[in-house]
Enzyme design. Structure first.
Site, PDB file in Angstrom:
ATOM      1  N   HIS A 271       0.887  -1.179  -0.112  1.00  0.00           N
ATOM      2  CA  HIS A 271       0.018  -0.010   0.082  1.00  0.00           C
ATOM      3  C   HIS A 271       0.954   1.396   0.010  1.00  0.00           C
ATOM      4  O   HIS A 271       1.711   1.247   0.617  1.00  0.00           O
ATOM      5  CB  HIS A 271      -0.918   0.082   1.113  1.00  0.00           C
ATOM      6  CG  HIS A 271      -2.188  -0.831   1.271  1.00  0.00           C
ATOM      7  ND1 HIS A 271      -2.914  -0.931  -0.073  1.00  0.00           N
ATOM      8  CD2 HIS A 271      -2.633  -1.853   1.980  1.00  0.00           C
ATOM      9  CE1 HIS A 271      -3.891  -1.963   0.256  1.00  0.00           C
ATOM     10  NE2 HIS A 271      -3.588  -2.514   1.526  1.00  0.00           N
ATOM     11  N   CYS A 320       0.158   2.169  -5.082  1.00  0.00           N
ATOM     12  CA  CYS A 320      -0.839   3.193  -5.789  1.00  0.00           C
ATOM     13  C   CYS A 320      -0.144   4.523  -5.548  1.00  0.00           C
ATOM     14  O   CYS A 320       0.418   4.698  -4.783  1.00  0.00           O
ATOM     15  CB  CYS A 320      -2.204   2.971  -4.873  1.00  0.00           C
ATOM     16  SG  CYS A 320      -3.074   1.292  -5.184  1.00  0.00           S
TER      17      CYS A 320
END
Length: 647
Positions: A271, A320
């Protein structure tokens, strides 16, 4: 008989910047009064200095010259002092010499790295200011070079044995100063345009989050990338599921091993998010919602990589880049130096997600799917990444969803395939430098078992046991490898990752039968030696009775958690999490992660799994928040000095 004139204080040579004011001194004794006259010589012309008839000669340095003083007595006796050199440095760096300079050596010219063919001359040069002028002594690989005592080192016919790390010590009565160390390569790699003095990579994959959706691809991606980088000559450390403190420690170890001329790679999968051009990585223990201090700034890591004078810094971010925390202040990061050695490879573009491809028992990121296809190519790093970008752009699964981005300042055509020409000083190995060796254990009945230790990742180890041919009186032998109950205080590995890791192990041992395997994960968390128990169940042919025998073996914690220092575990905010273990038989491995349909899925960075034909329906709000104070933590670790268990 007339007594001769005796000089009691000779003038001394000096090395000073232009415009610097100082005084040459000469003192003598005689039976009558003495007269002094100073002379100077410049470009082979010697002349008397008008009015220079005192013991002291004030000088404001303008050009390099030689000086001497003549002393006369009333009996027309004369004697000259030693010739001394006033060396004047026309150009020195701003701020040199320091304001309160007392004449201690100050380096104004460092030697430069060179590659020389065998038989050709080698010349290294340095220079230092000082009052008195410094003397020089050269060293190679820490060894004094007996006949190299000038500021210019000269070897007429260089040999391969002259390769190494050179530096020079400038010293005078006020102290000593050392030049920068430089690597000299004689006769090696001379046909290559570029080379690395070493190749070091740190790969981090965060999969199992405590408070956020889990990911699947980082396990496989880190594993496959580590194998490819090892083919390219990189020393690789690959780590799974690190919390904040562990990520800081791993990065600080990585930075300490970098040096001049090294090719450095930092890869992160997990993440992450972006805020105003700054990228942040999310540790597995980050809370929900995040606070600014819960994440780690990638730019700060790169800044510290640059400080190590590396030849190539490659940052690969498979995460991301959704924009988040617009109201938070940016982290304090100084602009990068314009050294032209940095490459960013982003798995996706700004304010976009990075996707995973789930196919059967393995998951892989879209970025890694194509990176592993091109990374072994012998071409400039940026050109290799452009090939990856083009392939991702042609993939219909991510059309309109994910586009790779490349940013760089790479001014030279450096490739990951460039050869390694190590410096004279021995490079410190990490990655596989402390592997446990296999061993044979023998049960009382005479049955022998080979124990092997294999690291799929730097913090994930498998202990594999294989029965050797049994004695004639033993039949139907079966092994079980486990932890004794009194030591069984470790958490069980999450099934989502257990399946994938076991599948990777099965792929390595698919051509060989092993009797049992024991898994140790999160090795950095282990604080004590680990005792494993091997149980042997067999039938005695003479009595037809079923019998069980047990043996124990101890794995030392210093070898298990070799990449993390003990001091990290005593940080006030570090909540210890037990290491993860598991036990199984190999025949189960190949079936644990099988997808009967074999259908490909896309998985976003937010943990949402999607059929490949459907558009993304993940939440527009990313899981990630802001950064950690990495600089402060790294500095604290470095100030503490070398650790006991450094690789």
């Amino acid at each position: 008989m007339q007594e001769a004139i005796a000089i009691t204080e000779q003038p001394v040579s000096v090395s000073v910047p232009m415009g610097y004011s100082f005084t040459l001194r000469c003192r003598a004794e005689g039976c009558t009064s003495l007269q002094y006259q100073w002379f100077c010589q410049h470009q082979s012309v010697c002349r008397q200095i008008p009015g220079a008839t005192k013991q002291d000669l004030p000088i404001t340095a303008q050009q390099t010259q030689l000086y001497t003083c003549r002393i006369n007595d009333l009996y027309k006796n004369a004697i000259f002092s030693d010739w001394v050199k006033v060396e004047v440095h026309q150009c020195v760096a701003r701020g040199l010499p320091p304001r309160l300079w007392r004449g201690e050596p100050v380096i104004v010219l460092n030697p430069t790295e060179q590659r020389v063919e065998v038989g050709k001359p080698l010349q290294l040069q340095c220079a230092a200011m000082g009052v008195p002028a410094p003397s020089y002594q050269w060293y190679r690989n820490g060894n004094l070079l007996e006949h190299q005592k000038k500021k210019r080192l000269w070897i007429t016919h260089a040999k391969v044995s002259d390769s190494g790390t050179y530096l020079c010590c400038a010293s005078n009565s006020h102290g000593e100063q050392w030049t920068s160390a430089v690597d000299i390569h004689i006769g090696t790699c001379r046909s290559e345009k570029f080379f690395a003095t070493g190749k070091i990579a740190l790969l981090v994959g965060n999969n199992c989050y405590q408070h956020h959706p889990n990911l699947m691809a980082p396990v496989t991606d880190v594993f496959e990338l580590s194998l490819l980088l090892e083919q390219l000559g990189f020393q690789v450390v690959s780590l799974l599921d690190l919390n904040k403190a562990e990520m800081v420690t791993a990065v600080s170890r990585f930075l300490q091993l970098l040096g001049k001329g090294v090719y450095a790679i930092f890869y992160y999968a997990g993440h992450g998010y972006e805020h105003s051009g700054r990228n942040y990585m999310v540790p597995v223990d980050a809370p929900q919602p995040y606070a600014p201090e819960n994440c780690i700034s990638v730019q700060r890591i790169l800044q510290k990589m640059q400080q190590q004078q590396t030849a190539l810094n490659l940052i690969l971010l498979d995460t991301c880049r959704k924009w988040y925390n617009p109201e938070c202040a940016l982290s304090q990061v100084q602009p990068l130096e314009p050294w032209g050695n940095t490459v960013y490879g982003y798995a996706t573009s700004e304010d976009a997600e990075a996707y995973e491809l789930q196919d059967g028992e393995f998951s892989s990121g879209i970025f890694m799917k194509y990176l592993k296809k091109h990374i072994l190519q012998e071409k400039k790093v940026t050109h290799m990444l452009e090939d990856v970008l083009e392939d991702i752009g042609r993939d219909p699964l991510v059309t309109g969803k994910q586009v790779m981005e490349i940013k760089h300042t790479l001014k030279e055509a450096r490739s990951l395939t460039d050869p390694i020409c190590p410096s004279g000083a021995a490079a410190e190995l990490w990655g596989r430098s402390h592997e446990l060796v296999s061993e044979i254990v023998t049960f009382p009945c005479g049955v022998q078992v080979e124990l092997r230790f294999h690291r799929l990742f730097s913090n994930v180890m498998y202990v594999c046991a294989k029965l050797q041919p049994p004695p004639a009186h033993v039949a139907d032998a079966h092994l079980l490898l486990c932890q004794p109950t009194e030591m069984n205080n470790m958490a069980i590995l999450k099934e989502s990752r257990l399946d994938q890791v076991e599948s990777l192990l099965a792929s390595l041992y698919k051509r060989e039968e092993l009797d049992c395997i024991f898994q140790l994960c999160g090795l950095q968390k282990i604080q004590t030696d680990v005792v494993l128990q091997l149980d042997l169940h067999y039938t005695q042919l003479s009595t037809k009775q079923r019998t069980c025998e047990s043996l124990q073996t101890t794995l030392q914690k210093s070898l298990l958690g070799q990449f993390f220092s003990q001091r990290n575990c005593s940080q006030p905010n570090y909540q210890r999490t037990p290491a993860c273990t598991g036990s199984m038989c190999l025949q189960d491995v190949s079936t644990l992660s099988t997808d009967p349909q074999g259908q490909a899925f896309l998985r976003t960075g937010s943990g949402h799994s999607l059929p490949s034909s459907n558009p993304s329906n993940s939440s527009s709000e990313p899981e990630e928040n802001d950064e950690s104070d990495l600089s402060e933590l790294c500095s604290a670790l470095l100030r503490a000095g070398p650790g006991q268990d450094y690789p």
